[in-house]
Design a protein around this motif. Structure first.
Motif, PDB file in Angstrom:
ATOM      1  N   LYS A 154     -15.320   4.672 -27.543  1.00  0.00           N
ATOM      2  CA  LYS A 154     -13.944   4.646 -27.040  1.00  0.00           C
ATOM      3  C   LYS A 154     -13.328   6.046 -27.047  1.00  0.00           C
ATOM      4  O   LYS A 154     -12.693   6.466 -26.082  1.00  0.00           O
ATOM      5  CB  LYS A 154     -13.107   3.710 -27.914  1.00  0.00           C
ATOM      6  CG  LYS A 154     -13.071   2.280 -27.403  1.00  0.00           C
ATOM      7  CD  LYS A 154     -12.074   2.157 -26.289  1.00  0.00           C
ATOM      8  CE  LYS A 154     -11.708   0.692 -26.094  1.00  0.00           C
ATOM      9  NZ  LYS A 154     -10.786   0.539 -24.979  1.00  0.00           N
ATOM     10  N   SER A 155     -13.517   6.761 -28.158  1.00  0.00           N
ATOM     11  CA  SER A 155     -12.873   8.074 -28.245  1.00  0.00           C
ATOM     12  C   SER A 155     -13.565   9.064 -27.321  1.00  0.00           C
ATOM     13  O   SER A 155     -12.929   9.998 -26.831  1.00  0.00           O
ATOM     14  CB  SER A 155     -12.871   8.569 -29.686  1.00  0.00           C
ATOM     15  OG  SER A 155     -14.177   8.787 -30.122  1.00  0.00           O
ATOM     16  N   ALA A 156     -14.871   8.857 -27.051  1.00  0.00           N
ATOM     17  CA  ALA A 156     -15.572   9.755 -26.128  1.00  0.00           C
ATOM     18  C   ALA A 156     -15.092   9.544 -24.697  1.00  0.00           C
ATOM     19  O   ALA A 156     -14.883  10.501 -23.950  1.00  0.00           O
ATOM     20  CB  ALA A 156     -17.079   9.516 -26.211  1.00  0.00           C
ATOM     21  N   VAL A 157     -14.856   8.284 -24.325  1.00  0.00           N
ATOM     22  CA  VAL A 157     -14.362   7.991 -22.972  1.00  0.00           C
ATOM     23  C   VAL A 157     -12.917   8.481 -22.840  1.00  0.00           C
ATOM     24  O   VAL A 157     -12.523   9.003 -21.802  1.00  0.00           O
ATOM     25  CB  VAL A 157     -14.494   6.477 -22.675  1.00  0.00           C
ATOM     26  CG1 VAL A 157     -13.821   6.126 -21.360  1.00  0.00           C
ATOM     27  CG2 VAL A 157     -15.957   6.085 -22.642  1.00  0.00           C
ATOM     28  N   GLY A 158     -12.126   8.322 -23.908  1.00  0.00           N
ATOM     29  CA  GLY A 158     -10.791   8.906 -23.968  1.00  0.00           C
ATOM     30  C   GLY A 158      -9.779   8.333 -23.009  1.00  0.00           C
ATOM     31  O   GLY A 158      -8.892   9.034 -22.539  1.00  0.00           O
ATOM     32  N   LEU A 159      -9.882   7.070 -22.684  1.00  0.00           N
ATOM     33  CA  LEU A 159      -8.953   6.492 -21.711  1.00  0.00           C
ATOM     34  C   LEU A 159      -7.775   5.756 -22.352  1.00  0.00           C
ATOM     35  O   LEU A 159      -6.865   5.349 -21.654  1.00  0.00           O
ATOM     36  CB  LEU A 159      -9.709   5.537 -20.764  1.00  0.00           C
ATOM     37  CG  LEU A 159     -10.661   6.214 -19.776  1.00  0.00           C
ATOM     38  CD1 LEU A 159     -11.421   5.170 -18.988  1.00  0.00           C
ATOM     39  CD2 LEU A 159      -9.897   7.112 -18.824  1.00  0.00           C
ATOM     40  N   GLY A 160      -7.790   5.567 -23.659  1.00  0.00           N
ATOM     41  CA  GLY A 160      -6.690   4.860 -24.310  1.00  0.00           C
ATOM     42  C   GLY A 160      -6.679   3.383 -23.982  1.00  0.00           C
ATOM     43  O   GLY A 160      -7.643   2.857 -23.415  1.00  0.00           O
TER      44      GLY A 160
END
Lengths: 129, 130
Positions: A8-14
């Motif tokens: 999730k944090s790698a994709v960074g889309l919230g």
């Protein structure tokens, strides 16, 4: 314990999955408009005060038509996305939905009007030739 | 009641008398100028459509463009456009992580106001000279 998974944090889309896209589109249109703004000011300044026939002939030329068309299209898309930020800040619920819809309708109406006028002027120049 | 230090603790901001820092004012002005620019673009697009519509429609739009109201809208939009453009460029630097210190933001705010006014005056001078 972190609830955010590494993926999730790698994709960074919230949570909304689309904020970064909106921000990037604003960045791209902002850079385009930084180039177009001085050109558009010069274009309009040269046309203000001309009689109708000369205004039509002026915007029938490629450069004034392209600069004006690009500025209005990119500018109004930037406007629709920009008002979206303000609407999200200040409006909630039903009002928010209505404001987003109205802003998009208004923005595209302005684009359509400008493109219509420029096409008419461009075709007018071809017919005269 | 607990023995609290009443003299030395930080005060919460008094919102009614709180004076916004210059960086906050210039930031809000970015949003205001951006939205106010609608007046200028609508006037110009109306003028363009009127030019292809009919001589009467153009006479009307052109009269508004050249009236004192049109002058105020166009000149105001011209300044707002310079301001919004410079503020947007500052935002690109903010996004890249530069100029975010309080002192830097204060100085860029001053430069923003001075730069937009200077460019607006320059534009008016050039417009009326040529």
């Amino acid at each position: 314990m972190r609830y955010l998974t590494p993926r999730k944090s790698a994709v960074g889309l919230g949570a909304a999955h689309e904020g970064t896209q909106h921000h990037w589109q604003m960045t791209v249109s902002a850079v385009a408009l930084a180039i177009l703004t001085p050109l558009f000011m010069i274009t309009i300044a040269c046309a203000i005060g001309l009689p109708r026939e000369l205004v039509v002939a002026y915007f029938g030329r490629p450069l004034p038509a392209l600069i004006t068309g690009l500025f209005v299209i990119v500018g109004m898309v930037h406007f629709i996305k920009g008002t979206r930020i303000m609407i999200d800040d200040y409006c909630h619920g039903w009002t928010r939905k209505a404001a987003i819809i109205l802003s998009a309708i208004f923005g595209w109406a302005v684009i359509a009007a400008a493109v219509y006028a420029l096409v008419r002027m461009g075709l007018g120049a071809i017919i005269v030739l | 009641m607990a023995d609290v230090n009443r003299g030395n603790r930080p005060l919460s901001p008094h919102l009614q008398v709180y004076r916004l820092p210059l960086a906050a004012v210039t930031s809000i002005m970015t949003r205001i100028t951006g939205h106010a620019l609608v007046a200028g673009i609508v006037l110009i697009v109306w003028w363009l459509v009127a030019a292809v519509a009919s001589p009467g429609a153009f006479a009307c739009a052109d009269w508004v463009m050249r009236s004192w109201l049109g002058f105020i809208i166009l000149t105001g939009s011209m300044w707002a456009l310079w301001y919004h453009m410079l503020a947007g460029i500052r935002h690109l630097f903010y996004d890249a992580g530069y100029g975010l210190e309080i002192g830097q933001a204060e100085r860029s705010s001053q430069a923003l106001i001075a730069g937009s006014v200077l460019l607006a005056i320059l534009t008016l001078i050039i417009f009326f000279l040529f």
